[in-house]
Design a protein around this motif. Structure first.
Motif, PDB file in Angstrom:
ATOM      1  N   ALA A  24       0.832  -1.206   0.000  1.00 21.12           N
ATOM      2  CA  ALA A  24       0.000   0.000   0.000  1.00 21.12           C
ATOM      3  C   ALA A  24       0.868   1.257   0.000  1.00 21.12           C
ATOM      4  N   ALA A  80       2.167   1.817  -3.403  1.00 20.47           N
ATOM      5  CA  ALA A  80       1.126   2.369  -4.273  1.00 20.47           C
ATOM      6  C   ALA A  80       0.988   3.873  -4.055  1.00 20.47           C
ATOM      7  N   GLN A 114       4.035   5.682  -5.605  1.00 16.62           N
ATOM      8  CA  GLN A 114       3.944   5.788  -7.074  1.00 16.62           C
ATOM      9  C   GLN A 114       2.896   6.831  -7.487  1.00 16.62           C
ATOM     10  N   SER A 115       1.790   6.843  -6.763  1.00 18.49           N
ATOM     11  CA  SER A 115       0.716   7.777  -7.132  1.00 18.49           C
ATOM     12  C   SER A 115       1.135   9.220  -6.866  1.00 18.49           C
ATOM     13  N   ARG A 121       3.620  10.484  -9.469  1.00 21.32           N
ATOM     14  CA  ARG A 121       3.012  10.879 -10.738  1.00 21.32           C
ATOM     15  C   ARG A 121       2.220  12.188 -10.600  1.00 21.32           C
ATOM     16  N   GLU A 122       1.654  12.430  -9.419  1.00 21.93           N
ATOM     17  CA  GLU A 122       0.880  13.654  -9.248  1.00 21.93           C
ATOM     18  C   GLU A 122       1.779  14.867  -8.973  1.00 21.93           C
ATOM     19  N   SER A 124      -8.929  11.786  -7.525  1.00 15.26           N
ATOM     20  CA  SER A 124      -9.069  13.105  -6.918  1.00 15.26           C
ATOM     21  C   SER A 124      -7.688  13.610  -6.537  1.00 15.26           C
ATOM     22  N   GLN A 125      -7.561  14.919  -6.511  1.00 14.68           N
ATOM     23  CA  GLN A 125      -6.280  15.486  -6.125  1.00 14.68           C
ATOM     24  C   GLN A 125      -6.004  15.131  -4.674  1.00 14.68           C
ATOM     25  N   PHE A 126      -4.804  14.704  -4.423  1.00 12.88           N
ATOM     26  CA  PHE A 126      -4.446  14.186  -3.102  1.00 12.88           C
ATOM     27  C   PHE A 126      -4.716  15.205  -2.002  1.00 12.88           C
ATOM     28  N   LEU A 127      -4.287  16.446  -2.213  1.00 11.78           N
ATOM     29  CA  LEU A 127      -4.405  17.422  -1.132  1.00 11.78           C
ATOM     30  C   LEU A 127      -5.845  17.864  -0.898  1.00 11.78           C
ATOM     31  N   SER A 145      -8.325  15.647  -0.966  1.00 12.49           N
ATOM     32  CA  SER A 145      -9.085  14.517  -0.433  1.00 12.49           C
ATOM     33  C   SER A 145      -9.157  14.648   1.080  1.00 12.49           C
ATOM     34  N   LYS A 169       0.186  -0.633 -10.827  1.00 11.79           N
ATOM     35  CA  LYS A 169       0.886   0.644 -10.775  1.00 11.79           C
ATOM     36  C   LYS A 169      -0.035   1.754 -10.292  1.00 11.79           C
ATOM     37  N   GLY A 170       0.549   2.686  -9.566  1.00 12.87           N
ATOM     38  CA  GLY A 170      -0.213   3.821  -9.072  1.00 12.87           C
ATOM     39  C   GLY A 170      -0.484   4.808 -10.177  1.00 12.87           C
ATOM     40  N   GLY A 171      -1.167   5.875  -9.850  1.00 14.26           N
ATOM     41  CA  GLY A 171      -1.457   6.884 -10.851  1.00 14.26           C
ATOM     42  C   GLY A 171      -1.762   8.199 -10.172  1.00 14.26           C
ATOM     43  N   SER A 172      -1.573   9.264 -10.896  1.00 13.93           N
ATOM     44  CA  SER A 172      -1.874  10.585 -10.350  1.00 13.93           C
ATOM     45  C   SER A 172      -3.338  10.650  -9.920  1.00 13.93           C
ATOM     46  N   LEU A 229      -4.798   8.668  -8.005  1.00 17.31           N
ATOM     47  CA  LEU A 229      -5.345   7.326  -7.793  1.00 17.31           C
ATOM     48  C   LEU A 229      -4.833   6.658  -6.525  1.00 17.31           C
ATOM     49  N   GLY A 230      -4.202   7.430  -5.664  1.00 17.04           N
ATOM     50  CA  GLY A 230      -3.571   6.836  -4.492  1.00 17.04           C
ATOM     51  C   GLY A 230      -4.518   5.976  -3.677  1.00 17.04           C
ATOM     52  N   ALA A 287      -5.412   2.797  -5.662  1.00 15.97           N
ATOM     53  CA  ALA A 287      -4.228   1.947  -5.858  1.00 15.97           C
ATOM     54  C   ALA A 287      -3.784   1.289  -4.557  1.00 15.97           C
ATOM     55  N   MET A 288      -3.832   2.039  -3.449  1.00 14.32           N
ATOM     56  CA  MET A 288      -3.449   1.415  -2.176  1.00 14.32           C
ATOM     57  C   MET A 288      -4.328   0.192  -1.899  1.00 14.32           C
TER      58      MET A 288
END
Lengths: 252, 252, 252, 252
Positions: A174, A177, A180-181, A184-185, B101-104, B106, B160-163, B165-166, B169-170
């Motif tokens: 986790a 993951a 990596q996310s 990319r962001e 969604s944008q990480f910050l 969320s 694989k993770g993605g922008s 998508l944390g 993906a986790m």
């Protein structure tokens, strides 16, 4: 506190003995360091050692898995260093407790490692990234600055599961993951996010006695710290997202 | 219920429309199926459809992320099929809600997907594996039985993770870690544990309108069901632990 | 030959005893099969067996690593089945000779395995793909046809190198690279390209005596053949590009 | 030449402009460097530049894909530096020519890249490893020495194939297989074998004009050189076998 305003800090979560302490000492050669750990007692000697050796360390006992604790920790940091403090390097080194147990005999604690680690990694990242973006926006015309760097300590179990290792592997997968996310962001925004796969036993007080018959068969925590420092110094045209660290004699 | 005593069942968690329903129908060709889903309303038409078409389905609304719910579900199953019921196939198809969604931006819901999915996968596995081991111990001298099979539905984001998508993906990485760990622990005990990487959009009511201009550009849920059935029929000398499923025209 | 005109064939390179023979027999249940092998003597009993059991097999001794041989082989096939013969399934099962040797003690033969396998896989693919595209273009309004399928037999050493295994691993990595590249190029054209990672010892005459104390500890070649047949039958909305096949008791 | 007897060298195959030149200059800060390239003309300016800037460089035009050429190159090196010359660092940077072409339209040159690269990597490794083992055996009681290090330059295509990229991917996969195999064989003997995945466009004369609108969107060859130097300085308790290098703004 005028001088510290322009000076970014490094912050290390999981600054216990071993890797955390070595990383703290390495980054303290360049930055004031903030050290987070659940127990004050494990922070004190490390903080004192750094401060006595010409560095600047601030120890803040906190539980990174608790969002409110993490928020108040950031307030303490801004109170101490100034509201415009920025972060040059953030290391998430919180240990998932390694444990091997038969799946059917495990209880609800099976998920503890995952939830604590994942929540810790997520809380920590949310707290530090805004101050890393701030660091990235600073005027760098006077003197070199390295790209703000967020590093997660991973393990073999981030790459493959194992019999009896479900709990530990879930937490390590986790975190990978998440790394990596975030890479990319936030890479395109200038933040260097990296994941280090520590594949071997680390030489600490706790692991004394293991593999002692073969020299250098355990990973020197200072070598991990040097690798993290190297990651931090990479220019943005050539970020490393993932590397492994493994003793020469390890089979894999 | 004498006859059902010797007849193993299949159990599907996440038996909503789409993949879950297709898998339920496929396994119902051979086994009585138990279908778990949070909402009774999504189970009813599926259960009725199977029962009207010569199969045998039992729908049990339950929250697999709650260990006590899962325990009482297993009791209901034993009450219905007899105390010596065994499980030939168990499918964990609970959907992590896909969200970007944008990480910050969320909030605490960032971890919901991980915790629900990981806890669900772990609870489900703990509940079903003992009855799968029981199935493995049964006398197979009269007629063929397949190796008891536990299948987890995964996704691209398990690899694989993605922008942005944390969160997703986790959860998917964690389930893959669990699948690999259980495969290594229970493979030698005769249980086939597999992980399917669904890499594409599944053709369901919800995805109507996507990619409709290219024929077969969305994955037919029945094709996933056939792949799971194939995994179930593999002899123990040649278990597949992981396979991907992807439309011919998907780029990856 | 009117009837064969509309009937596609299957072709297997590396149709020796073991996997090749099992695959040949499995695909011969549906298609006329063309079997390629360097030595006629290893083909003869297999061809006779298939023809005596209601199938149709043609054995053509050929060296797939030689482009001219492969060209003349294709001419022979068209002479036999008609100019409009098409290929429904092509299996590249040419064995890289497994060998473990100290790197510095290896001679020029170190590269033999790589060059033969890579050249063989490339020649074979170039020869069969045009007839697979032809198969894809055929009118399928009368009766079902499966997507033309090109399968490469891989091994553990396609996924990771090993001490003393450089020669073998280079060849297996290269074939995997080719399989992935062809899948991405020809998937959108309707050809299903797959790679199977055989992770274990295959039960053949040659491996008699290994692991004989544990039942099913060696992979049954017929199980590989069934997996290949399953791959062939997948609809194009859900192609598997890679799967592993491994005995339940293998550690990995 | 007494002094050079105790001083190890670095050797770079593929010392053309770009990465090779940057690596040569970086390692020349510490070691006499031997530079190999097919064409003398591409070596001359680099050799002169290093020698004029206080370094020591020897250019040897050679074809590393030819075992006899490589043998005579090693003889030249021993004639120049003394029979007991040892190698501290060896970099295999020979470029597989990147090309994208439709598979069915490619000719016999499809395999050229694979065979040249694989043969080159194998010949080079066989030539340098004995002198690296010699370096490892030297008395290191006077002053620090780094573990002898063998680095292979890889690419994205070492990790996954691509449409039209079969030729290039086969060569890059094969080199990665060799690197992993040598790491496992020679790591326990103290040689550090690493593989660097260069995932992006390198800023060279040739790539001028690409992505020029985004600063640092192309990899600075000097950053690759620094990463290689870092790998070389890792202590044997913490070798990195693989790392990636990628611009911050690259999507992957």
């Amino acid at each position: 506190m005028a001088s510290s305003l322009s000076r970014p800090i490094a912050i290390i979560a999981g600054a216990g003995p071993g890797t955390g302490a070595a990383v703290a000492r390495r980054f303290a050669q360049t930055y004031p360091v903030v050290l987070l750990s659940r127990s004050a007692s494990s922070l004190d000697p490390l903080v004192q050692g750094i401060n006595q050796n010409g560095g600047s360390a601030l120890g803040l006992p906190t539980d990174v898995t608790n969002p409110e604790n993490m928020t108040s920790t950031m307030t303490q940091i801004q109170n101490h260093f100034g509201a415009d403090v920025s972060i040059a390097a953030a290391i998430f080194n919180v240990a998932s407790k390694f444990s091997r147990s038969q799946f059917l005999e495990s209880g609800p604690e099976f998920l503890d490692s995952l939830e604590a680690t994942a929540r810790g990694a997520s809380n920590f990242s949310k707290a530090v990234i805004p101050l890393m973006l701030a660091e990235g926006r600073k005027d760098t015309s006077h003197g070199e600055r390295y790209s703000p760097t967020l590093i997660f300590t991973g393990a073999t179990a981030a790459m493959k599961g194992g019999s009896g290792l479900g709990s530990f592997a879930m937490s390590k997968f986790a975190v990978r993951a998440l790394a990596q996310s975030l890479a990319r962001e936030f890479g395109p925004k200038g933040i260097h996010v990296a994941h280090a796969v520590i594949d071997g036993i680390i030489a600490t007080e706790m692991t004394k006695g293991y593999k002692d018959d073969t020299p250098d068969a355990k990973i020197d925590p200072n070598a991990i710290a040097e690798a993290y420092w190297f990651l931090h110094t990479q220019p943005r045209s050539a970020f490393t997202q993932e590397l492994d660290l493994r003793p020469y004699c390890e089979s894999w």
